[in-house]
Design a protein around this motif. Sequence first.
Motif, PDB file in Angstrom:
ATOM      1  N   PRO A  81       0.824  -1.213   0.000  1.00  8.86           N
ATOM      2  CA  PRO A  81       0.000   0.000   0.000  1.00  8.86           C
ATOM      3  C   PRO A  81       0.858   1.262   0.000  1.00  8.86           C
ATOM      4  O   PRO A  81       1.856   1.348   0.719  1.00  8.86           O
ATOM      5  N   ASP A  82       0.470   2.222  -0.813  1.00  2.07           N
ATOM      6  CA  ASP A  82       1.199   3.492  -0.920  1.00  2.07           C
ATOM      7  C   ASP A  82       0.438   4.564  -0.140  1.00  2.07           C
ATOM      8  O   ASP A  82      -0.422   5.256  -0.686  1.00  2.07           O
ATOM      9  N   ARG A  83       0.753   4.668   1.145  1.00  7.11           N
ATOM     10  CA  ARG A  83       0.060   5.637   1.987  1.00  7.11           C
ATOM     11  C   ARG A  83       0.368   7.082   1.582  1.00  7.11           C
ATOM     12  O   ARG A  83      -0.422   7.991   1.846  1.00  7.11           O
ATOM     13  N   GLY A  84       1.506   7.276   0.930  1.00  3.00           N
ATOM     14  CA  GLY A  84       1.865   8.626   0.518  1.00  3.00           C
ATOM     15  C   GLY A  84       0.904   9.209  -0.490  1.00  3.00           C
ATOM     16  O   GLY A  84       0.793  10.434  -0.628  1.00  3.00           O
ATOM     17  N   LEU A  85       0.181   8.343  -1.200  1.00  6.11           N
ATOM     18  CA  LEU A  85      -0.772   8.823  -2.199  1.00  6.11           C
ATOM     19  C   LEU A  85      -1.881   9.635  -1.538  1.00  6.11           C
ATOM     20  O   LEU A  85      -2.361  10.629  -2.098  1.00  6.11           O
ATOM     21  N   GLU A  86      -2.289   9.218  -0.347  1.00  4.88           N
ATOM     22  CA  GLU A  86      -3.381   9.899   0.335  1.00  4.88           C
ATOM     23  C   GLU A  86      -2.997  11.328   0.712  1.00  4.88           C
ATOM     24  O   GLU A  86      -3.862  12.204   0.810  1.00  4.88           O
ATOM     25  N   GLU A  87      -1.702  11.561   0.930  1.00  8.52           N
ATOM     26  CA  GLU A  87      -1.256  12.895   1.306  1.00  8.52           C
ATOM     27  C   GLU A  87      -1.389  13.899   0.161  1.00  8.52           C
ATOM     28  O   GLU A  87      -1.338  15.107   0.386  1.00  8.52           O
ATOM     29  N   LEU A  88      -1.556  13.393  -1.061  1.00 11.53           N
ATOM     30  CA  LEU A  88      -1.698  14.273  -2.221  1.00 11.53           C
ATOM     31  C   LEU A  88      -3.141  14.742  -2.410  1.00 11.53           C
ATOM     32  O   LEU A  88      -3.408  15.595  -3.259  1.00 11.53           O
ATOM     33  N   VAL A  89      -4.070  14.184  -1.629  1.00 10.79           N
ATOM     34  CA  VAL A  89      -5.484  14.552  -1.749  1.00 10.79           C
ATOM     35  C   VAL A  89      -5.798  15.670  -0.759  1.00 10.79           C
ATOM     36  O   VAL A  89      -5.615  15.492   0.453  1.00 10.79           O
ATOM     37  N   PRO A  90      -6.261  16.826  -1.219  1.00 12.71           N
ATOM     38  CA  PRO A  90      -6.578  17.934  -0.310  1.00 12.71           C
ATOM     39  C   PRO A  90      -7.673  17.552   0.688  1.00 12.71           C
ATOM     40  O   PRO A  90      -8.525  16.697   0.415  1.00 12.71           O
ATOM     41  N   ASP A  91      -7.649  18.193   1.836  1.00 15.18           N
ATOM     42  CA  ASP A  91      -8.657  17.912   2.863  1.00 15.18           C
ATOM     43  C   ASP A  91     -10.047  18.336   2.416  1.00 15.18           C
ATOM     44  O   ASP A  91     -11.032  17.644   2.673  1.00 15.18           O
ATOM     45  N   SER A  92     -10.127  19.455   1.743  1.00 13.99           N
ATOM     46  CA  SER A  92     -11.432  19.978   1.314  1.00 13.99           C
ATOM     47  C   SER A  92     -11.757  19.493  -0.096  1.00 13.99           C
ATOM     48  O   SER A  92     -10.914  19.585  -0.995  1.00 13.99           O
ATOM     49  N   PRO A  93     -12.995  18.987  -0.310  1.00 16.86           N
ATOM     50  CA  PRO A  93     -13.379  18.552  -1.669  1.00 16.86           C
ATOM     51  C   PRO A  93     -13.452  19.698  -2.661  1.00 16.86           C
ATOM     52  O   PRO A  93     -13.436  19.485  -3.871  1.00 16.86           O
ATOM     53  N   SER A  94     -13.520  20.927  -2.161  1.00 16.13           N
ATOM     54  CA  SER A  94     -13.566  22.084  -3.063  1.00 16.13           C
ATOM     55  C   SER A  94     -12.175  22.541  -3.486  1.00 16.13           C
ATOM     56  O   SER A  94     -12.037  23.371  -4.372  1.00 16.13           O
ATOM     57  N   GLU A 112      -9.279   1.731  -1.221  1.00 16.06           N
ATOM     58  CA  GLU A 112      -8.499   2.792  -0.594  1.00 16.06           C
ATOM     59  C   GLU A 112      -7.550   3.379  -1.634  1.00 16.06           C
ATOM     60  O   GLU A 112      -7.042   2.651  -2.507  1.00 16.06           O
ATOM     61  N   PRO A 113      -7.283   4.673  -1.553  1.00 19.50           N
ATOM     62  CA  PRO A 113      -6.325   5.258  -2.497  1.00 19.50           C
ATOM     63  C   PRO A 113      -4.988   4.526  -2.533  1.00 19.50           C
ATOM     64  O   PRO A 113      -4.381   4.374  -3.601  1.00 19.50           O
ATOM     65  N   CYS A 114      -4.529   4.046  -1.384  1.00 21.24           N
ATOM     66  CA  CYS A 114      -3.228   3.381  -1.327  1.00 21.24           C
ATOM     67  C   CYS A 114      -3.206   2.067  -2.099  1.00 21.24           C
ATOM     68  O   CYS A 114      -2.135   1.525  -2.385  1.00 21.24           O
ATOM     69  N   GLU A 115      -4.372   1.546  -2.457  1.00 21.17           N
ATOM     70  CA  GLU A 115      -4.462   0.281  -3.190  1.00 21.17           C
ATOM     71  C   GLU A 115      -4.544   0.473  -4.706  1.00 21.17           C
ATOM     72  O   GLU A 115      -4.592  -0.490  -5.460  1.00 21.17           O
ATOM     73  N   THR A 116      -4.545   1.725  -5.152  1.00 17.30           N
ATOM     74  CA  THR A 116      -4.873   2.023  -6.548  1.00 17.30           C
ATOM     75  C   THR A 116      -3.888   1.419  -7.533  1.00 17.30           C
ATOM     76  O   THR A 116      -4.283   0.798  -8.527  1.00 17.30           O
ATOM     77  N   ARG A 117      -2.593   1.600  -7.290  1.00 17.95           N
ATOM     78  CA  ARG A 117      -1.595   1.092  -8.238  1.00 17.95           C
ATOM     79  C   ARG A 117      -1.707  -0.415  -8.411  1.00 17.95           C
ATOM     80  O   ARG A 117      -1.708  -0.925  -9.539  1.00 17.95           O
ATOM     81  N   ALA A 118      -1.840  -1.131  -7.319  1.00 16.10           N
ATOM     82  CA  ALA A 118      -1.947  -2.586  -7.400  1.00 16.10           C
ATOM     83  C   ALA A 118      -3.251  -3.002  -8.086  1.00 16.10           C
ATOM     84  O   ALA A 118      -3.256  -3.919  -8.915  1.00 16.10           O
ATOM     85  N   ALA A 119      -4.353  -2.310  -7.762  1.00 14.93           N
ATOM     86  CA  ALA A 119      -5.641  -2.655  -8.359  1.00 14.93           C
ATOM     87  C   ALA A 119      -5.615  -2.470  -9.870  1.00 14.93           C
ATOM     88  O   ALA A 119      -6.098  -3.326 -10.629  1.00 14.93           O
ATOM     89  N   ILE A 120      -5.033  -1.363 -10.324  1.00 16.55           N
ATOM     90  CA  ILE A 120      -4.939  -1.115 -11.765  1.00 16.55           C
ATOM     91  C   ILE A 120      -4.027  -2.147 -12.425  1.00 16.55           C
ATOM     92  O   ILE A 120      -4.353  -2.703 -13.486  1.00 16.55           O
ATOM     93  N   SER A 121      -2.880  -2.410 -11.821  1.00 19.71           N
ATOM     94  CA  SER A 121      -1.914  -3.338 -12.407  1.00 19.71           C
ATOM     95  C   SER A 121      -2.501  -4.731 -12.574  1.00 19.71           C
ATOM     96  O   SER A 121      -2.345  -5.372 -13.622  1.00 19.71           O
ATOM     97  N   ILE A 122      -3.190  -5.219 -11.534  1.00 19.72           N
ATOM     98  CA  ILE A 122      -3.785  -6.553 -11.618  1.00 19.72           C
ATOM     99  C   ILE A 122      -4.902  -6.569 -12.647  1.00 19.72           C
ATOM    100  O   ILE A 122      -5.030  -7.513 -13.440  1.00 19.72           O
ATOM    101  N   ALA A 123      -5.734  -5.522 -12.648  1.00 18.39           N
ATOM    102  CA  ALA A 123      -6.841  -5.455 -13.613  1.00 18.39           C
ATOM    103  C   ALA A 123      -6.321  -5.457 -15.040  1.00 18.39           C
ATOM    104  O   ALA A 123      -6.905  -6.098 -15.931  1.00 18.39           O
TER     105      ALA A 123
END
Length: 517
Positions: free
Chosen positions: A268-281, A485-496
Motif C-alpha cells: 500500500p502506498d500511503r503517501g498517495l493519500e497525502e496528495l489529496v486535499p482535505d477539502s473537496p472544493s 483505498e487510495p493506497c491500493e490504486t496502483r496494485a488494483a490497476i496493475s492486476i486489472a
Amino acid sequence: MAIKPELIEILRTRRGKITEHVSPEKLDALHAKGLLSARERINWLFDEGTFQEVGMHAKHHAVHFGMAGRELPADGVITGTGYLGSVQVASYSQDFNVLAGTLGKMQARKITRIMRYALKTGVPVVAFKDSGGARIQEGVDALSGYGDVFYSNVMLSGVVPQIAVVCGPCAGGAAYSPALMDFVIMTRKNSHMFLTGPEVIKAVTGRATTMEEVGSATMHSSVSGNVHFVAEDDQSAIALVKRILSFLPANNTEDPPHNLDTMIEDTPDRGLEELVPDSPSEPLDMESIIRRLVDNGELLEVHADFARNVIVGFARFSGVIVGVVANQPKVMAGALDLNAADKVARFVRTCNVFNVPLVTLVDVPGFLPGVEQERGGIIRHGAKMLHAYASCTTPKITVLLRKSYGGSYLAMCSQELGADMVFAWPTAEIAVMGSEAAVKILYRKELDAAEDRAARAAELAQEYRDEFASPYEAAANFYITDVIEPCETRAAISIALRKTLNKRELRPSKKHGNMPL
C-alpha cells in the motif's frame, strides 16, 4: 570476370556527389542553429550501420520549366529503412539544401514508395519535414505528388505508427501530411508550419501578423492543437521519436512491448493519500497522482500545452504499457470543454488502433458551461469522447477519485461506455450534478423557509452525498467494480490490466462508425 576499377570509381563519385553535397561550412552553420542536415537526421535516428537507402539515384524529369541540366541530389529527399534496436523503421528526410526541399513528382514517388514498403512489412514511419512546399517549376505534377502522399498517409493510418518531425518550414499543402499522421513534433526555434503565411494573410485580409502567431511551434502546441510535442532542437526531437516508439507496437496486429516479467507491487502506498486535499472544493494536482501511480513516475505526456484541463499520455503499470487519460482539476476545475474533448477523443482512438490499454482517472465537475461552448458545438465535441471510448476495444480501467457529475461521468469512460473495471475511492461522488446544486433545485422551498439557510443547505448537501452520490450507492447498483483505498490504486490497476490484456470483443460488421466530427 573482375569488375573494372573505373566502374567502381564512377559509382563512388556518383554517391559522393549525392551524399556529400553539403559543405563543411554549411554544416557548421546548421549545427550552430541546432539543426542537422537531412542525412544527419537519418544517421541520428537509426542504429549505426543499419540504414539502407532507397532511391538514392532517382532524379526529377528535366523537362520542367527552368529545370534542364539542374542536379538535385536524391531529388531533395533521403528515403530508406533502418533499425532501432530490434524494430525496423521506415523513414524519409527532406533536404532543405536541395531546392529548399520542395516536393515534385519524383520526390513524392520516393516518399510514397517507402510508405508502401512500411505498409507491406508492418513497420513505423518517421518523416522529417523540412520543405518550402510544392516545387513551382513542376506545376500540377507537384500537386499530384502531394495528393499521392496524402493518400498514402491515410492508407497507413491505423495500420502502422506515423510520426512527423517538423524541423524547418512546412508550408502550404505540405502541412496536411503531418496533420494526417499520428504524432507531430516541432522544433522550438527552427520550424514553422502554416497554410498561408503572414504575407498572404496581410495581402488577402489586410491584417498584419507574425510567423510566431500563425506558424510557430509554441502556437501549434498550445493554441491550434496541431502539434503534440515541442523539442528544443533536432537531436532532442529524434530522442523523442525513439521514446514515443518505445510505447507502441510496430503495427496494428501486434501488442505494445509490455514487460510482463515485471512483478506487481502490492505494498500500500500511503503517501498517495497525502496528495489529496482535505477539502473537496480544493483542487488536487492530477499530474502528481499519475506520477505516483505509474512505473518510475514516468509519464510521456501528449499535447502537454494544449487543453491543459485534461492530461493524456503514455505510461506503464507494472510493466504494462497504457494510455492515461485524466482530468486536471488545477486547470478550469478539470471541466471538459471543446478542446479537451477533441484531445481525449483523438488520444483514445490512437490507443485503440495500436492495442494500447487505457487507464482513466476521473475528477470532473461536468462539461464547461457557457454561451461560447454551446455555440462552439460542445454537444458535437463531447460526443466525440463518447464515440471514441465506446468504440474502443482495448482494456479499459477507470478510477473515480472524487467528483464525477452528469454527462462527464459517462464521457470519462464509465462502465456503460465499456470500461472493463471501474474502481472508486471513498471520496468519490457520482451524481447528475454536485450536491450543492442539487439541493438548491430539490429543496428550494425548504431552504427559503430555513432560519440559517447556509447551515441547512450544508446539512442537506451532506445528506444528498451520503444517500444518492456516494460510491457505495453506485457499488450497490453494480455500476462500479469496487470501492478501494487510495493506497491500493496502483496494485488494483496493475492486476486489472494483466487480467484484461487478452480480452476479445466482437463488434457488428461495418466499414466504420460515423464519428461526430
